[in-house]
Design a protein around this motif. Structure first.
Motif, PDB file in Angstrom:
ATOM      1  N   TRP A  31       0.834  -1.203   0.000  1.00  0.00           N
ATOM      2  CA  TRP A  31       0.000   0.000   0.000  1.00  0.00           C
ATOM      3  C   TRP A  31       0.870   1.256   0.000  1.00  0.00           C
ATOM      4  N   GLY A  32       0.214   2.393  -0.119  1.00  0.00           N
ATOM      5  CA  GLY A  32       0.946   3.658  -0.143  1.00  0.00           C
ATOM      6  C   GLY A  32       1.654   3.853  -1.469  1.00  0.00           C
ATOM      7  N   TYR A  62       0.490  -1.208  -5.383  1.00  0.00           N
ATOM      8  CA  TYR A  62       0.385  -0.292  -4.251  1.00  0.00           C
ATOM      9  C   TYR A  62      -1.066   0.146  -4.060  1.00  0.00           C
ATOM     10  N   THR A 189      -2.154   5.336   5.522  1.00  0.00           N
ATOM     11  CA  THR A 189      -2.600   6.184   4.419  1.00  0.00           C
ATOM     12  C   THR A 189      -3.623   7.223   4.862  1.00  0.00           C
ATOM     13  N   PHE A 213       4.109   9.424   4.168  1.00  0.00           N
ATOM     14  CA  PHE A 213       2.707   9.797   4.347  1.00  0.00           C
ATOM     15  C   PHE A 213       2.540  11.258   4.758  1.00  0.00           C
TER      16      PHE A 213
END
Length: 336
Positions: A31-32, A62, A189, A213
């Motif tokens: 992720w991200g 992602y 996130t 982030f």
């Protein structure tokens, strides 16, 4: 002649299809965006492809395959073959590895974090725990101790943390709760928006995540030495997908883990070297808590939370004391 060419063409097409069928392609859910936290996954994909001459490839996604809190569920149903997740996102689904998220374990370096994580991952009870989700533990995503960023008056004492709304998960969240703060487990996130909107006052992350982030962009201060613990984020593979690999493919995967971790550690070390300059560039004040405040924090958070964890997990039939002792023994051996 034409008949011969026709047979040759059919044979070529058949061979092409056979080659395509022999190729293995895995989908990997993270992720991200690509960052220090995912560099070992990227390196692993690169190494596996090289070792198999492109016959075993990994597509790293992602956020395109699953939400980060649902990656373990996706692995369990075979929605993708590999994924990264953090234990604190769903403690009930992976209780054994939450031993690695207990506050103030005393892990000082990323090398030590790798050692204790992989020791725990190798324990039969932990492997059985993850097998419930059809998941095989492959490697950790080692992170340094978390620290918090915030705005306004620095939270440089336990008294000032009372009532503080902090983004913190797992054992770190429990540690802050022990001193009167109010932890919330919004995902990485979601942290920037939570901070911007005032849902939280502060955010606890490792350095790379404060950058990735963008919580550092809102920060006025950062705790340089709070070090309450870290989160544990394994990379797992679907058991069926792993078992379906050829011997060559499995060897390529297994033999690449150490090199992928080494690449991660080198890359993260470079980020930590740059960190001081980033703080200065963004005009973020370094806040240092006194030894007395840190001792008070440990007294309230470390022993009580550890003992409660051991009691709770033991009641669930988990060899909790054995897992905790494994972490401590591994640390001792790592420092010899």
């Amino acid at each position: 002649m034409n008949q011969f060419l026709g047979k040759a063409a059919v044979a070529a097409i058949t061979l092409a299809f056979a080659s395509q069928a022999a190729a293995t392609e895995w989908n990997v859910s993270v992720w991200g965006k690509r960052r220090a936290f995912t560099e070992h996954v990227e390196k692993l994909a690169e190494l596996v492809s090289e070792k198999t001459d492109g016959e075993f490839t990994m597509n790293v996604s992602y956020g395109g395959l699953s939400k980060n809190k649902e990656n373990l569920d996706g692995i369990s149903i075979g929605a993708f073959e590999m994924a990264q997740f953090c234990a604190g996102y769903h403690r009930d689904k992976n209780p054994t590895i939450t031993v690695l998220e207990l506050p103030f374990l005393g892990v000082n370096t990323l090398d030590e974090e790798v050692a204790v994580s992989h020791a725990v991952y190798g324990h039969p009870a932990v492997q059985a725990d993850l097998a419930r989700w059809n998941a095989k533990l492959l490697m950790t995503s080692p992170m340094p101790q978390y620290n918090i960023v915030g705005t306004g008056e620095p939270r440089d004492s336990l008294a000032k943390m009372d009532g503080m709304r902090v983004r913190a998960t797992g054992g770190i969240g429990k540690a802050f709760s022990a001193v009167g703060a109010v932890p919330t487990s919004v995902t990485a996130t979601e942290a920037y928006n939570a901070m911007e909107s005032g849902v939280v006052d502060t955010v606890a992350f490792a350095q790379h995540a404060h950058l990735a982030f963008r919580t550092i962009d809102q920060a006025e201060w950062w705790t340089a030495n709070l070090n309450p613990g870290t989160v544990n984020c394994p990379v797992v593979v679907n058991v069926d997908a792993y078992d379906a690999l050829s011997d060559k493919e499995r060897e390529a995967l297994d033999s690449s883990v150490d090199e992928a971790i080494a690449h991660y550690l080198t890359n993260y070390g470079e980020l930590l070297t740059k960190w001081e300059g980033i703080l200065a560039e963004k005009n973020v004040t370094k806040v240092t808590l006194s030894d007395a405040e840190l001792d008070a924090f440990r007294a309230k958070a470390a022993d009580p939370i550890r003992e409660a964890w051991i009691a709770d997990m033991t009641a669930q039939g988990i060899p909790a004391q054995e897992l905790y002792d494994l972490v401590m023994d591994t640390l001792k051996k790592q420092r010899m």
